[in-house]
Write an enzyme that holds these catalytic residues in place. Sequence first.
Site, PDB file in Angstrom:
ATOM      1  N   ASP A 115       0.799  -1.237   0.000  1.00  0.00           N
ATOM      2  CA  ASP A 115       0.000   0.000   0.000  1.00  0.00           C
ATOM      3  C   ASP A 115       0.827   1.281   0.000  1.00  0.00           C
ATOM      4  OD1 ASP A 115       0.948  -0.092   2.594  1.00  0.00           O
ATOM      5  OD2 ASP A 115      -0.908   0.682   3.461  1.00  0.00           O
ATOM      6  N   GLU A 116       2.096   1.191  -0.379  1.00  0.00           N
ATOM      7  CA  GLU A 116       2.946   2.386  -0.363  1.00  0.00           C
ATOM      8  C   GLU A 116       3.885   2.396  -1.546  1.00  0.00           C
ATOM      9  OE1 GLU A 116       3.845   3.317   4.316  1.00  0.00           O
ATOM     10  OE2 GLU A 116       5.474   3.395   2.878  1.00  0.00           O
TER      11      GLU A 116
END
Length: 375
Positions: A115-116
């Site tokens: 998620d990054e």
Amino acid sequence: MDAFFASVELLRYPQLRGQPVVVGGRHRWHPRQLEDGSWHFARLRDYSGRGVVTTSTYEARALGVFSAMGMMKAARLAPDAYLLPARFDAYREYSRRFKEAVAAVEARIEDRGIDEIYLDLTGHAQADSEALGARLQDAVRDATGLSCSIGITPNKLLSKIASELRKPGGVTVLRMEDVPARIWPLPAARINGIGPKAAERLRGLGIHSIGELAAAAPELLQEHFGRGYASWLHEVAHGRDERPLVTHAQVKSVSRETTFERDLHPRRDRAELSRLFTGLCERLAEDLQRKGCVARTIGIKLRFDDFRTVTRDLSLPRAVADAAAIRGAAGQCLRRVELERRLRLLGVRASGLQEAAAATGEAPSAQLSLLDNLD
DNA sequence: TCTGGGGTCCTAGGACCC
DNA sequence: TCTGGGGTCCTAGGACCC
């Protein structure tokens, strides 16, 4: 991405929007559809057993429930929160989609997990940072229906911190001259790389904020943290970070591990342990083969009921990828551990990875060099 | 009421080699 | 008689991150 796993779940169950929702625990808590078509969701108070919170919505965080918190503790803090099991396949799919959407705006991406990401926006055609941030958010929202937060700054260190300043859905633009006003008041632990242990030791020196870290005497830091770490602390406290964007990195290791529902006794539960052990080796072999890798080193990880963790590993003369060879090597590792307590976790790891195609035959040490005879 | 699963990087001692 | 100075690989543990 903002509360990523929980936000993906809210796409599927929009009726839970605005509610405290927790993703985590161990499977068995799937929502079920009632005869009238409505859904029944488990509540945190229904939970029993092991496991931690994987992600919580901002409403749940307001009740004190955060990632990595034990589920039973979370249940005490927020008994009415809704409970959903993690669906990693869905999160991987949304991860792929948001990265693809970002890549259409800026192709050079450093992957930082599910998620990054980091981007290098230096010299981007859209020179206005705020507008560029909004454009990236729009692209992600159009592709996924999800919101993200963005930090745009001179380096990765500051962007990571800045991205968290206006969550959820924020864009924060910082320049080097903003560091004293915007970064120095923050706790030292907000720096990526200062974890619980280092933060605790810093507090012991009276250093709480990043500003206090920046003002600390270099000799004091060196005395307590060693030269390398001390000079890194000094640099990051001033917002300095020269790390380049890493757009492709090869995997170094793969592993599989499992925490048991109940602690298992090395002798009394030997059959069950053996079955679990073999299963882990089989899944690891599948992982390796799917990636087209072979491994020179096989290792195991054990966690006892007192949470003490030990590892053993073994480097093999030839790289392997099949379950039987992994199981054999892992079994040799296991024999080197004294099994005097119950176990709560068992894991198997493969490292020293090579591409399967390139790894035929022995290691290159078998080759003779002309120089060998000259020394 | 104990504390998941997947990773990376660093340190440090010992074996071993030239 | 106190025995260099490089290097790599192997192994174990720990901090940290998502």
